[in-house]
Design a protein around this motif. Structure first.
Motif, PDB file in Angstrom:
ATOM      1  N   MET A   1       0.840  -1.199   0.000  1.00 54.39           N
ATOM      2  CA  MET A   1       0.000   0.000   0.000  1.00 54.39           C
ATOM      3  C   MET A   1       0.874   1.248   0.000  1.00 54.39           C
ATOM      4  N   SER A   2       0.611   2.173  -0.907  1.00 55.07           N
ATOM      5  CA  SER A   2       1.386   3.401  -0.977  1.00 55.07           C
ATOM      6  C   SER A   2       1.054   4.328   0.190  1.00 55.07           C
ATOM      7  N   LYS A   3       2.075   4.943   0.725  1.00 54.23           N
ATOM      8  CA  LYS A   3       1.900   5.882   1.822  1.00 54.23           C
ATOM      9  C   LYS A   3       2.557   7.209   1.446  1.00 54.23           C
ATOM     10  N   LYS A   4       2.187   8.261   2.171  1.00 56.29           N
ATOM     11  CA  LYS A   4       2.780   9.570   1.899  1.00 56.29           C
ATOM     12  C   LYS A   4       3.685   9.965   3.059  1.00 56.29           C
ATOM     13  N   TYR A   5       4.902  10.351   2.724  1.00 49.72           N
ATOM     14  CA  TYR A   5       5.890  10.729   3.726  1.00 49.72           C
ATOM     15  C   TYR A   5       6.322  12.171   3.520  1.00 49.72           C
ATOM     16  N   LEU A   6       6.462  12.898   4.619  1.00 52.25           N
ATOM     17  CA  LEU A   6       7.001  14.253   4.559  1.00 52.25           C
ATOM     18  C   LEU A   6       8.499  14.203   4.811  1.00 52.25           C
ATOM     19  N   ILE A   7       9.248  14.819   3.910  1.00 50.66           N
ATOM     20  CA  ILE A   7      10.694  14.915   4.068  1.00 50.66           C
ATOM     21  C   ILE A   7      11.065  16.385   4.184  1.00 50.66           C
ATOM     22  N   THR A   8      11.623  16.758   5.315  1.00 48.75           N
ATOM     23  CA  THR A   8      12.188  18.107   5.459  1.00 48.75           C
ATOM     24  C   THR A   8      13.680  18.017   5.128  1.00 48.75           C
ATOM     25  N   GLY A   9      14.295  19.166   4.827  1.00 44.84           N
ATOM     26  CA  GLY A   9      15.687  19.122   4.383  1.00 44.84           C
ATOM     27  C   GLY A   9      15.837  18.289   3.118  1.00 44.84           C
ATOM     28  N   ALA A  10      14.838  18.381   2.229  1.00 42.56           N
ATOM     29  CA  ALA A  10      14.761  17.469   1.085  1.00 42.56           C
ATOM     30  C   ALA A  10      15.851  17.689   0.050  1.00 42.56           C
ATOM     31  N   THR A  11      16.554  18.806   0.098  1.00 45.16           N
ATOM     32  CA  THR A  11      17.662  19.026  -0.830  1.00 45.16           C
ATOM     33  C   THR A  11      19.016  18.775  -0.159  1.00 45.16           C
ATOM     34  N   GLY A  12      18.978  18.332   1.100  1.00 45.27           N
ATOM     35  CA  GLY A  12      20.213  18.157   1.858  1.00 45.27           C
ATOM     36  C   GLY A  12      20.850  16.788   1.673  1.00 45.27           C
ATOM     37  N   LYS A  13      21.863  16.537   2.481  1.00 47.20           N
ATOM     38  CA  LYS A  13      22.705  15.359   2.306  1.00 47.20           C
ATOM     39  C   LYS A  13      22.008  14.055   2.651  1.00 47.20           C
ATOM     40  N   THR A  14      21.001  14.112   3.513  1.00 44.48           N
ATOM     41  CA  THR A  14      20.215  12.910   3.802  1.00 44.48           C
ATOM     42  C   THR A  14      18.837  12.974   3.156  1.00 44.48           C
ATOM     43  N   GLY A  15      18.234  14.160   3.139  1.00 46.25           N
ATOM     44  CA  GLY A  15      16.866  14.286   2.652  1.00 46.25           C
ATOM     45  C   GLY A  15      16.693  13.865   1.207  1.00 46.25           C
ATOM     46  N   HIS A 136      14.931   8.675  17.253  1.00 44.10           N
ATOM     47  CA  HIS A 136      16.018   9.648  17.158  1.00 44.10           C
ATOM     48  C   HIS A 136      17.235   8.979  16.526  1.00 44.10           C
ATOM     49  N   ILE A 137      17.866   9.653  15.580  1.00 45.08           N
ATOM     50  CA  ILE A 137      19.121   9.155  15.018  1.00 45.08           C
ATOM     51  C   ILE A 137      20.230  10.135  15.376  1.00 45.08           C
ATOM     52  N   ARG A 138      21.372   9.578  15.766  1.00 47.87           N
ATOM     53  CA  ARG A 138      22.498  10.388  16.232  1.00 47.87           C
ATOM     54  C   ARG A 138      23.767  10.005  15.464  1.00 47.87           C
ATOM     55  N   PRO A 139      23.968  10.579  14.298  1.00 47.05           N
ATOM     56  CA  PRO A 139      25.140  10.208  13.501  1.00 47.05           C
ATOM     57  C   PRO A 139      26.429  10.853  14.021  1.00 47.05           C
ATOM     58  N   THR A 140      27.523  10.153  13.776  1.00 49.60           N
ATOM     59  CA  THR A 140      28.848  10.734  13.941  1.00 49.60           C
ATOM     60  C   THR A 140      29.109  11.657  12.754  1.00 49.60           C
ATOM     61  N   PHE A 141      30.326  12.103  12.542  1.00 47.46           N
ATOM     62  CA  PHE A 141      30.627  12.975  11.410  1.00 47.46           C
ATOM     63  C   PHE A 141      30.295  12.288  10.086  1.00 47.46           C
ATOM     64  N   PHE A 142      29.607  13.030   9.228  1.00 48.16           N
ATOM     65  CA  PHE A 142      29.316  12.551   7.878  1.00 48.16           C
ATOM     66  C   PHE A 142      30.622  12.405   7.096  1.00 48.16           C
ATOM     67  N   SER A 143      30.638  11.457   6.162  1.00 46.46           N
ATOM     68  CA  SER A 143      31.763  11.386   5.219  1.00 46.46           C
ATOM     69  C   SER A 143      31.886  12.689   4.446  1.00 46.46           C
ATOM     70  N   GLU A 144      30.739  13.321   4.180  1.00 42.95           N
ATOM     71  CA  GLU A 144      30.707  14.575   3.425  1.00 42.95           C
ATOM     72  C   GLU A 144      31.420  15.720   4.140  1.00 42.95           C
ATOM     73  N   TRP A 145      31.700  15.550   5.411  1.00 44.30           N
ATOM     74  CA  TRP A 145      32.433  16.577   6.165  1.00 44.30           C
ATOM     75  C   TRP A 145      33.725  16.946   5.452  1.00 44.30           C
ATOM     76  N   LEU A 146      34.373  15.968   4.840  1.00 43.19           N
ATOM     77  CA  LEU A 146      35.634  16.228   4.146  1.00 43.19           C
ATOM     78  C   LEU A 146      35.474  17.176   2.966  1.00 43.19           C
ATOM     79  N   THR A 147      34.263  17.301   2.451  1.00 47.76           N
ATOM     80  CA  THR A 147      34.033  18.160   1.289  1.00 47.76           C
ATOM     81  C   THR A 147      33.595  19.570   1.676  1.00 47.76           C
ATOM     82  N   PHE A 148      33.412  19.837   2.960  1.00 49.98           N
ATOM     83  CA  PHE A 148      33.038  21.187   3.387  1.00 49.98           C
ATOM     84  C   PHE A 148      34.209  22.135   3.101  1.00 49.98           C
ATOM     85  N   PRO A 149      33.948  23.351   2.634  1.00 53.12           N
ATOM     86  CA  PRO A 149      35.025  24.231   2.162  1.00 53.12           C
ATOM     87  C   PRO A 149      36.168  24.430   3.151  1.00 53.12           C
TER      88      PRO A 149
END
Length: 294
Positions: A1-15, A136-149
């Motif tokens: 059955m199809s469901k509808k989900y709200l995603i905030t931060g939808a253009t971000g690294k997880t969203g 609740h999810i509690r991540p450590t540093f993202f791999s993407e951290w290395l790409t921050f300016p």
């Protein structure tokens, strides 16, 4: 059955990856964006329903959550997280959502010196007190951290990882792997409600070990050179980062030295059936980010 989900931060690294995972499984996705732009257009083309609003505007949040099954709450490192959490919890309760997946952080705790990390701890309590089923999810540093300016530019231009992290370790975790986990939680609310998950990659590494792996993948010698908190603050200020972010980064540097970010994967592989990618795999996919001139 199809469901509808709200995603905030939808253009971000997880969203963006969470949205794709859900759409690929045939679900409907509503993406909350801050403004109309080319990124919002890209979400529509991908198949999402796009709504424009602000997480600190209660009426916007109510409209976004209406008619949804479950929701991913991801708030940036800016002030008013606690306000946004309260608005989101109230609107989610009104909408009868089955689960909120709340993006927190591994340094979230009552005694945190970082204002952002402590706000995340309070945000978790707000969701818990609301009675809305929440994971609740509690991540450590993202791999993407290395790409921050402020990290990447030093790697590219000076051949250095220059951070005040001492001899600390962490297991980098990509946004894409976290998204697979988030989507799995949203699809199975009863199984995950009330739980808190630290999220890690598969292998703990020191900054010196990360530098060695970078050297291999971009064919340029990279060295870890620990800097001082004062030197790091000066570099962050040179990028004109907001005070809230700078204060957070300085405080979690001390946390990193003290082992707060350490740990290896358990949850992602167990819940999704697929282990998260190694830092080598992340670097192989993102080699170009470290080659072009900054």
């Amino acid at each position: 059955m199809s469901k509808k989900y709200l995603i905030t931060g939808a253009t971000g690294k997880t969203g963006k990856h969470t949205m794709k995972a859900l759409l690929d499984k045939g679900h409907s996705v509503r993406a909350l964006v801050h403004k109309e732009d080319e990124r919002a257009d890209a979400l529509r083309k991908a198949g999402a329903e796009v709504v424009v609003g602000d997480l600190v505007e209660h009426d916007d949040v109510r409209r976004a959550l209406e008619g949804t099954t479950a929701a991913y709450f991801c708030y940036p490192v800016v002030p008013r997280l606690v306000d946004a959490s309260a608005y989101f919890a109230e609107a989610a309760k009104r909408a009868g959502v089955e689960l909120i997946v709340n993006m927190s952080q591994i340094s979230a705790r009552e005694v945190a010196k970082s204002h952002a990390a402590r706000d995340h701890w309070i945000s978790e309590r707000v969701f818990d007190w609301s009675g809305v089923p929440t994971a609740h999810i509690r991540p450590t540093f993202f791999s993407e951290w290395l790409t921050f300016p402020w990290v990447r530019d030093v790697i590219v231009n000076e051949g250095l990882i220059e951070l005040p992290y001492g001899e600390g370790h962490h297991a980098p975790i990509s946004g894409e792997d976290q998204a697979r986990f988030i989507a799995a939680l949203l699809e199975n609310p009863a199984e995950h409600a009330g739980k808190t998950y630290p999220l890690y990659g598969p292998v703990e590494l020191s900054q010196a070990e990360i530098a060695e792996k970078l050297s291999t993948f971009i064919e340029k010698k990279i060295v870890y050179r620990p800097t001082t908190i004062e030197g790091y603050e000066a570099r962050l200020r040179s990028y004109n980062l907001p005070a809230h972010i700078t204060q957070h980064f300085l405080c979690i540097a001390i946390d990193y030295q003290n082992g707060v970010f350490a740990g290896t994967d358990g949850a992602i592989g167990q819940v999704t059936g697929k282990a998260p990618e190694t830092v080598e795999e992340f670097l192989a996919k993102n080699r170009g980010a470290f080659v072009a001139s900054a």
